[in-house]
Design a protein around this motif. Structure first.
Motif, mmCIF file in Angstrom:
data_model
loop_
_atom_site.group_PDB
_atom_site.id
_atom_site.type_symbol
_atom_site.label_atom_id
_atom_site.label_comp_id
_atom_site.label_asym_id
_atom_site.label_seq_id
_atom_site.Cartn_x
_atom_site.Cartn_y
_atom_site.Cartn_z
ATOM 1 N N ALA A 47 -6.528 67.314 100.837
ATOM 2 C CA ALA A 47 -5.543 66.296 100.453
ATOM 3 C C ALA A 47 -5.130 66.471 98.993
ATOM 4 N N CYS A 48 -6.079 66.784 98.119
ATOM 5 C CA CYS A 48 -5.756 67.007 96.705
ATOM 6 C C CYS A 48 -4.859 68.226 96.545
ATOM 7 N N LYS A 49 -5.153 69.296 97.281
ATOM 8 C CA LYS A 49 -4.345 70.513 97.226
ATOM 9 C C LYS A 49 -2.917 70.237 97.710
ATOM 10 N N THR A 50 -2.788 69.499 98.795
ATOM 11 C CA THR A 50 -1.474 69.173 99.359
ATOM 12 C C THR A 50 -0.691 68.263 98.421
ATOM 13 N N THR A 51 -1.373 67.300 97.823
ATOM 14 C CA THR A 51 -0.724 66.385 96.886
ATOM 15 C C THR A 51 -0.191 67.132 95.672
ATOM 16 N N LYS A 52 -0.967 68.102 95.192
ATOM 17 C CA LYS A 52 -0.509 68.904 94.047
ATOM 18 C C LYS A 52 0.743 69.688 94.416
ATOM 19 N N LEU A 62 -8.141 60.909 96.073
ATOM 20 C CA LEU A 62 -9.529 60.463 95.942
ATOM 21 C C LEU A 62 -9.628 58.940 95.879
ATOM 22 N N LEU A 63 -8.508 58.265 95.595
ATOM 23 C CA LEU A 63 -8.496 56.800 95.571
ATOM 24 C C LEU A 63 -8.585 56.194 96.970
ATOM 25 N N ASP A 64 -8.351 56.995 98.009
ATOM 26 C CA ASP A 64 -8.430 56.497 99.387
ATOM 27 C C ASP A 64 -9.826 56.017 99.761
ATOM 28 N N VAL A 65 -10.823 56.461 99.040
ATOM 29 C CA VAL A 65 -12.215 56.096 99.326
ATOM 30 C C VAL A 65 -12.422 54.582 99.195
ATOM 31 N N PHE A 66 -11.614 53.915 98.366
ATOM 32 C CA PHE A 66 -11.861 52.515 98.052
ATOM 33 C C PHE A 66 -11.216 51.510 98.999
ATOM 34 N N GLY A 67 -10.446 51.954 99.974
ATOM 35 C CA GLY A 67 -9.745 50.987 100.820
ATOM 36 C C GLY A 67 -10.046 51.150 102.294
ATOM 37 N N LEU A 68 -9.787 50.096 103.046
ATOM 38 C CA LEU A 68 -9.955 50.138 104.491
ATOM 39 C C LEU A 68 -8.849 50.995 105.102
ATOM 40 N N ILE A 69 -7.622 50.741 104.700
ATOM 41 C CA ILE A 69 -6.487 51.577 105.085
ATOM 42 C C ILE A 69 -6.245 52.506 103.903
ATOM 43 N N PRO A 70 -6.297 53.817 104.122
ATOM 44 C CA PRO A 70 -6.109 54.739 103.002
ATOM 45 C C PRO A 70 -4.700 54.621 102.404
ATOM 46 N N PRO A 71 -4.565 53.968 101.267
ATOM 47 C CA PRO A 71 -3.235 53.701 100.714
ATOM 48 C C PRO A 71 -2.503 54.955 100.259
ATOM 49 N N ILE A 72 -3.212 55.939 99.768
ATOM 50 C CA ILE A 72 -2.556 57.143 99.263
ATOM 51 C C ILE A 72 -2.030 57.978 100.424
ATOM 52 N N THR A 73 -2.838 58.148 101.456
ATOM 53 C CA THR A 73 -2.398 58.909 102.626
ATOM 54 C C THR A 73 -1.158 58.260 103.226
ATOM 55 N N MET A 74 -1.198 56.958 103.351
ATOM 56 C CA MET A 74 -0.053 56.241 103.926
ATOM 57 C C MET A 74 1.179 56.370 103.025
ATOM 58 N N SER A 75 1.006 56.198 101.728
ATOM 59 C CA SER A 75 2.155 56.263 100.828
ATOM 60 C C SER A 75 2.723 57.681 100.747
#
Length: 127
Positions: A47-52, A62-75
């Motif tokens: 995910a980090c490689k793709t985001t870059k 890496l912020l997705d770890v903190f939520g029930l719904i992964p906000p970064i993946t969704m955004s």
């Protein structure tokens, strides 16, 4: 006499795509098996490689770890849909981000490769 350097910012040029659909399905792992294995075994790294590659902050997923719904993946899915003109729903983005995270990142990576945006660099002139 002074000299000025005139620089123009590179402008993205998007190839015209005839489709407003994803180029591959959420479970089309066979299109790139090594990439899907990488995403399955080490999704945060993938995910980090793709985001870059997408042009965002490398460690953002890496912020997705903190939520029930992964906000970064969704955004990222929503952003990619808007950038490429893909019609889909926020509900599907939420479901895929929550329950199929590695498959979702693979799909986004395949889409970026399919709809590569070439950057046209304009040379700088001294005037």
């Amino acid at each position: 006499m002074t000299s000025k350097m005139v620089i123009r910012q590179p402008q993205p040029v998007m190839d015209a795509q005839g489709s407003d659909e994803w180029g591959s399905g959420i479970c089309d792992c066979c299109q790139d098996v090594p990439e899907c294995c990488f995403a399955f075994w080490c999704c945060p790294c993938f995910a980090c490689k793709t985001t870059k590659k997408y042009g965002q902050c490398t460690c953002l997923p890496l912020l997705d770890v903190f939520g029930l719904i992964p906000p970064i993946t969704m955004s990222m899915r929503v952003s990619m849909r808007h950038r490429y003109g893909i019609k889909d729903t926020m509900c599907k983005d939420c479901l895929y981000a929550t329950f199929c995270s590695s498959c979702s990142w693979c799909q986004m990576s395949r889409e970026m490769r399919r709809r590569k945006i070439p950057i046209v660099l304009i040379s700088a002139k001294t005037t």
